[in-house]
Design an enzyme around this catalytic site. Structure first.
Site, short mmCIF file in Angstrom:
data_model
loop_
_atom_site.label_atom_id
_atom_site.label_comp_id
_atom_site.label_asym_id
_atom_site.label_seq_id
_atom_site.Cartn_x
_atom_site.Cartn_y
_atom_site.Cartn_z
N ASN A 218 0.87 -1.18 0.00
CA ASN A 218 0.00 0.00 0.00
C ASN A 218 0.90 1.23 0.00
O ASN A 218 1.52 1.54 1.01
CB ASN A 218 -0.89 -0.02 1.26
CG ASN A 218 -1.69 1.26 1.41
OD1 ASN A 218 -1.83 2.03 0.47
ND2 ASN A 218 -2.21 1.48 2.61
N LYS B 216 0.11 4.31 -0.26
CA LYS B 216 -0.49 5.50 0.35
C LYS B 216 -0.21 6.72 -0.56
O LYS B 216 -0.24 6.60 -1.76
CB LYS B 216 0.04 5.70 1.77
CG LYS B 216 -0.02 4.43 2.61
CD LYS B 216 0.19 4.69 4.06
CE LYS B 216 0.26 3.37 4.81
NZ LYS B 216 0.16 3.49 6.24
N HIS C 58 -9.47 1.25 4.69
CA HIS C 58 -8.21 1.42 5.42
C HIS C 58 -8.44 2.37 6.60
O HIS C 58 -9.20 3.33 6.49
CB HIS C 58 -7.13 1.98 4.48
CG HIS C 58 -5.75 1.88 5.09
ND1 HIS C 58 -5.31 2.77 6.04
CD2 HIS C 58 -4.74 1.00 4.90
CE1 HIS C 58 -4.07 2.43 6.40
NE2 HIS C 58 -3.71 1.36 5.72
N GLU D 235 -6.78 4.68 7.78
CA GLU D 235 -6.48 6.10 7.52
C GLU D 235 -7.65 6.77 6.82
O GLU D 235 -7.91 7.96 7.01
CB GLU D 235 -5.18 6.21 6.72
CG GLU D 235 -3.97 5.89 7.60
CD GLU D 235 -2.75 5.39 6.87
OE1 GLU D 235 -2.68 5.51 5.64
OE2 GLU D 235 -1.85 4.86 7.56
N GLU E 193 -5.70 -5.12 10.47
CA GLU E 193 -4.64 -4.15 10.71
C GLU E 193 -4.91 -3.41 12.02
O GLU E 193 -5.70 -2.45 12.03
CB GLU E 193 -4.58 -3.13 9.58
CG GLU E 193 -4.33 -3.72 8.21
CD GLU E 193 -3.70 -2.70 7.29
OE1 GLU E 193 -2.56 -2.94 6.87
OE2 GLU E 193 -4.32 -1.67 7.01
N GLY F 148 2.38 1.75 10.72
CA GLY F 148 3.40 2.81 10.58
C GLY F 148 4.10 3.16 11.88
O GLY F 148 4.78 4.18 11.97
N SER G 130 3.22 -2.71 10.30
CA SER G 130 4.67 -2.72 10.48
C SER G 130 5.32 -4.06 10.12
O SER G 130 6.30 -4.48 10.73
CB SER G 130 5.03 -2.32 11.92
OG SER G 130 4.61 -1.00 12.18
C1 PEP Z 1 -0.76 -0.09 5.87
O1 PEP Z 1 -0.62 0.97 5.31
O2 PEP Z 1 -1.78 -0.75 5.68
C2 PEP Z 1 0.29 -0.56 6.78
C3 PEP Z 1 0.15 -1.73 7.36
O3 PEP Z 1 1.37 0.25 6.93
P1 PEP Z 1 2.78 -0.15 7.62
O4 PEP Z 1 3.21 -1.46 7.02
O5 PEP Z 1 3.69 0.98 7.29
O6 PEP Z 1 2.52 -0.30 9.09
#
Ligand code: PEP
Length: 253
Positions: free
Chosen positions: A10, A12, A93, A95, A168, A174, A213
């Site tokens: 992803n 972003k 997501h 975000e 998630e 992140g 992460s």
């Molecule tokens: C994500 O954007 O869905 C995500 C899991 O980000 P990261 O791997 O940076 O934690």
């Protein structure tokens, strides 16, 4: 029987044309990894150029609007994503749930619209740290799943491989913090039960990805957990150097 692994990056709000060579490196490394499906969800502005120059690799959007067309400034429909060369989209997501105040009901409508149009869909769900610390993570995420699961024409049932869940934990996205294998296993088992309750046997065909992460150092341990069918990867998907080892860890399972 274990499902084949699915590793999705992803990007972003990262990426311009100067990143196309990096995307090409990822696509060509992925082509050499057998037994794992790999995709990159890019900014909408890059999908067309990436898909045109890297035919055969799966590119996706990071959101899809629930309506076919209309007065929705700044939004992208399923038909637009398909036209650009995308074959999948992320919906819900965290975000977007926080920045754009998306509700479970909207997320469900987006998932249904994407599937109905022929896109693969990855539906994201996950709990906040407060919820986890209050011991409510499983119950909260299960009800989020129940409320945002697609039904009807666009439902997962009968569309094996087209629909995936990404668990998630919001506090792991992140941050460098990763849920423990035990917590991931407990959550994925609980989500599998809900998928089977909703779709019958077809619920066993829905891949459940972990996101939060994931990196080259922790991927193998995460992929070893029961009912972890892959990963949704943010930061570590931006370069081939960081992303390809995650794909290789999935291919090794
Ligand atoms: C994500 O954007 O869905 C995500 C899991 O980000 P990261 O791997 O940076 O934690």
């Amino acid at each position: 029987m274990a499902l084949s692994k699915y590793v999705v990056g992803n990007w972003k709000m990262h990426g311009t044309s100067s990143d196309l060579p990096e995307i090409a490196s990822i696509a060509s490394a992925a082509a050499g990894s057998t037994g794992v499906d790999v995709a990159l969800c890019l900014p909408a502005t890059l999908i067309d150029r990436a898909a045109t120059s890297m035919a055969g690799f799966a590119f996706g959007g990071q959101d899809v609007h629930q309506d076919e067309k209309g007065a929705h400034t700044g939004c992208t429909s399923a038909a637009m994503l398909l036209d650009a060369g995308a074959s999948l989209a992320i919906v819900g997501h965290s975000e977007r749930r926080s920045d754009q105040c998306e509700t479970d009901e909207q997320v469900r409508a987006k998932a249904e619209a994407g599937l109905k149009a022929g896109l693969g869909v990855i539906l994201c769900i996950g709990e906040s740290l407060d919820v986890r610390e209050a011991g409510q993570a499983v119950a909260t995420v299960q009800s989020q799943l129940d409320a945002s699961l697609p039904h009807g024409d666009g439902a997962a049932a009968g569309v094996p491989g087209k629909f995936a869940i990404a668990y998630e934990p919001i506090w792991a996205i992140g941050t460098g913090k990763v849920a423990s294998p035990a917590d991931i296993g407990e959550m994925h088992k609980a989500l599998r039960e809900r998928l089977v309750a909703a779709y019958g046997d077809a619920g066993n065909e829905v891949r459940i990805l972990y996101g939060g992460s994931v990196n080259a150092s922790n991927a193998a341990e995460i992929f070893a957990v029961d009912d972890v069918d892959g990963a949704l990867v943010g930061g570590a998907s931006l370069t081939a150097e960081k992303f390809v080892p995650i794909v290789e860890a999935a291919a090794a399972r």
